[in-house]
Design a protein around this motif. Structure first.
Motif, PDB file in Angstrom:
ATOM      1  N   GLU A  42       0.837  -1.195   0.000  1.00  0.00           N
ATOM      2  CA  GLU A  42       0.000   0.000   0.000  1.00  0.00           C
ATOM      3  C   GLU A  42       0.875   1.249   0.000  1.00  0.00           C
ATOM      4  O   GLU A  42       1.943   1.285   0.607  1.00  0.00           O
ATOM      5  N   GLY A  43       0.441   2.266  -0.733  1.00  0.00           N
ATOM      6  CA  GLY A  43       1.204   3.505  -0.775  1.00  0.00           C
ATOM      7  C   GLY A  43       0.777   4.359  -1.950  1.00  0.00           C
ATOM      8  O   GLY A  43      -0.075   3.965  -2.767  1.00  0.00           O
ATOM      9  N   ALA A  44       1.369   5.541  -2.068  1.00  0.00           N
ATOM     10  CA  ALA A  44       0.969   6.507  -3.097  1.00  0.00           C
ATOM     11  C   ALA A  44       1.206   5.976  -4.499  1.00  0.00           C
ATOM     12  O   ALA A  44       0.380   6.185  -5.404  1.00  0.00           O
ATOM     13  N   LEU A  45       2.334   5.281  -4.714  1.00  0.00           N
ATOM     14  CA  LEU A  45       2.627   4.765  -6.055  1.00  0.00           C
ATOM     15  C   LEU A  45       1.613   3.704  -6.447  1.00  0.00           C
ATOM     16  O   LEU A  45       1.083   3.727  -7.566  1.00  0.00           O
ATOM     17  N   ARG A  46       1.324   2.792  -5.528  1.00  0.00           N
ATOM     18  CA  ARG A  46       0.333   1.762  -5.839  1.00  0.00           C
ATOM     19  C   ARG A  46      -1.017   2.394  -6.126  1.00  0.00           C
ATOM     20  O   ARG A  46      -1.705   2.006  -7.083  1.00  0.00           O
ATOM     21  N   ASP A  47      -1.416   3.385  -5.344  1.00  0.00           N
ATOM     22  CA  ASP A  47      -2.711   4.029  -5.541  1.00  0.00           C
ATOM     23  C   ASP A  47      -2.792   4.669  -6.922  1.00  0.00           C
ATOM     24  O   ASP A  47      -3.811   4.563  -7.605  1.00  0.00           O
ATOM     25  N   ARG A  48      -1.718   5.351  -7.308  1.00  0.00           N
ATOM     26  CA  ARG A  48      -1.745   6.037  -8.604  1.00  0.00           C
ATOM     27  C   ARG A  48      -1.806   5.035  -9.751  1.00  0.00           C
ATOM     28  O   ARG A  48      -2.572   5.217 -10.698  1.00  0.00           O
ATOM     29  N   LEU A  49      -1.009   3.974  -9.653  1.00  0.00           N
ATOM     30  CA  LEU A  49      -1.011   2.984 -10.726  1.00  0.00           C
ATOM     31  C   LEU A  49      -2.326   2.225 -10.768  1.00  0.00           C
ATOM     32  O   LEU A  49      -2.859   1.939 -11.851  1.00  0.00           O
ATOM     33  N   ALA A  50      -2.882   1.896  -9.610  1.00  0.00           N
ATOM     34  CA  ALA A  50      -4.138   1.147  -9.559  1.00  0.00           C
ATOM     35  C   ALA A  50      -5.303   1.947 -10.125  1.00  0.00           C
ATOM     36  O   ALA A  50      -6.265   1.380 -10.658  1.00  0.00           O
ATOM     37  N   ALA A  51      -5.220   3.271 -10.032  1.00  0.00           N
ATOM     38  CA  ALA A  51      -6.307   4.124 -10.524  1.00  0.00           C
ATOM     39  C   ALA A  51      -6.190   4.404 -12.014  1.00  0.00           C
ATOM     40  O   ALA A  51      -7.088   5.030 -12.598  1.00  0.00           O
ATOM     41  N   CYS A  52      -5.119   3.934 -12.635  1.00  0.00           N
ATOM     42  CA  CYS A  52      -4.854   4.241 -14.046  1.00  0.00           C
ATOM     43  C   CYS A  52      -5.660   3.304 -14.946  1.00  0.00           C
ATOM     44  O   CYS A  52      -5.512   2.083 -14.872  1.00  0.00           O
TER      45      CYS A  52
END
Length: 411
Positions: A42-52
């Protein structure tokens, strides 16, 4: 609705799609990028990629390493078509030559015994060293070179997954060595290419070009064909095809090839890429590079820049290290290259199989972090390369992985 109206609508729709997609096939990344994202912490990078969610476009940041050889036979038409569909904006032909000095795409002049079916054909008798099965005292062996055969003979071969089982007693067993995490599912047909044919194919696919001049396995000059002739012929084939030099990143591990292009073909030399393998240098005057010790860099990054070199391409592990907290950060090598104004390209993502074992050779400088995070570390590594090291392109055996990141991060 009349047939004429239907035909008009279909033509209009096709034209609209062509404008929207640009040259080459539509980009389709498949499930692997999402598989990797799902395994991230979990983290900002995962959140950004998952929302792509896309749509995804072809990008020069994503470079097809021999096409898409995680699952397709390398340097084949099929492998490169797959890479283009995965959004690779630059495709690679490793360039070597046949007995009659025709340029063809192979990773090495002497790899036909592991990358094609030559040992199962009559051309096996032409090989530099014929097949010898494994014994209790020695592994199985063979060596088949493109320079052993003519272009006409080369065209009769079929590409296969690059692998060999050196414990095999017979040719069939030797050829059946594909790693378990790769596949032979798409290896039934592997259409080999000349360098000139690769240029035409990549152009059709809407991709640019990064040919690598491979070190010959034969003594040069070869029947009057010198190293300079070889380097020049590769460039000449782009001129003959009408390719703008700005679309070509010619590569070599031999700095003298890069300097030849800079001096004799300055339009192409401006984007020539010095592939850095000084980690295994044999020249005492050159020495071995320690990526964390700038004093070992001979020549220095600034000296390379002063020679006219604009691009340098080391393996991934040379650009990364771990800080005291165990986090992945840029190496001294990366910092020195950036300080000298060199553009950095790196190789090779998706070539090591599952990362839980530490990632192998390509991740040797960050093994502990990769082993702890497993496949979820793939995008962590790519993110440091892109955001902290500042690479301008990443070679991958499965370009969809890099294409996804580049699109999601606006590269």
């Amino acid at each position: 609705m009349t047939r004429l109206l239907i035909h008009t609508i279909l033509l209009s729709t096709a034209a609209t799609c062509a404008v929207a997609q640009g040259a080459g096939p539509a980009v389709d990344l498949g499930p692997r990028p999402y598989f990797l994202v799902d395994r991230m912490e979990e983290g900002a990078l995962r959140d950004r990629l998952a929302a792509c969610e896309g749509p995804f476009e072809r990008t020069a940041f994503s470079i097809g390493h021999r096409g898409a050889p995680m699952q397709f036979p390398e340097h084949t038409v099929e492998s490169n078509r797959a890479a283009a569909r995965m959004g690779a904006g630059i495709l690679e032909c490793d360039v070597t030559f046949t007995e009659d000095h025709e340029l063809v795409c192979r990773h090495a002049q002497n790899d036909l015994h592991t990358t094609t079916d030559i040992l199962a054909t009559d051309l096996a008798s032409e090989c530099t060293t014929g097949f010898t099965g494994a014994t209790a005292d020695a592994p199985a062996s063979a060596e088949c070179r493109t320079s052993d055969i003519t272009l006409a003979e080369f065209r009769t071969l079929n590409g296969k997954m690059d692998a060999a089982d050196d414990t095999a007693a017979d040719v069939a067993g030797y050829m059946d060595g594909t790693a378990a995490w790769r596949t032979d599912l798409y290896a039934t047909t592997g259409t080999l290419m000349t360098h000139a044919e690769s240029i035409a194919l990549f152009d059709e696919l809407g991709a640019d070009f990064t040919p690598e001049l491979k070190a010959p396995s034969v003594e040069m000059p070869h029947d009057g064909f010198s190293q300079e002739d070889y380097a020049q012929k590769m460039i000449d084939e782009y001129r003959e095809a009408g390719i703008d030099p700005s679309r070509v990143w010619a590569q070599s591990f031999d700095l003298s090839d890069v300097l030849y292009w800079i001096e004799n073909e300055p339009e192409f030399g401006a984007q020539a890429v010095y592939l850095d393998d000084r980690y295994e240098a044999e020249d005492e005057d050159e020495g071995l590079i320690d990526p964390m010790d700038a004093a070992t860099f001979k020549p220095t990054m600034q000296e390379l820049a002063d020679m006219g070199v604009n691009y340098i391409a080391p393996p991934t592990w040379m650009l990364l290290t771990l800080d005291d907290a165990g986090e992945i950060v840029p190496s001294v090598y990366a910092e020195e290259a950036k300080a000298a104004g060199l553009d950095i390209i790196t190789w090779t993502i998706e070539r090591s199989g599952p990362l839980a074992s530490g990632g192998g050779w390509y991740y040797q400088s960050v093994t502990d972090a990769v082993a702890e995070g497993g496949d979820g570390m793939m995008y962590e590594v790519i993110d440091v390369l892109a955001q902290d090291v500042g690479v301008v392109g990443i070679f991958s055996d499965w370009p969809a992985t890099v294409t996804y990141y580049a699109n999601c991060m606006g590269l």
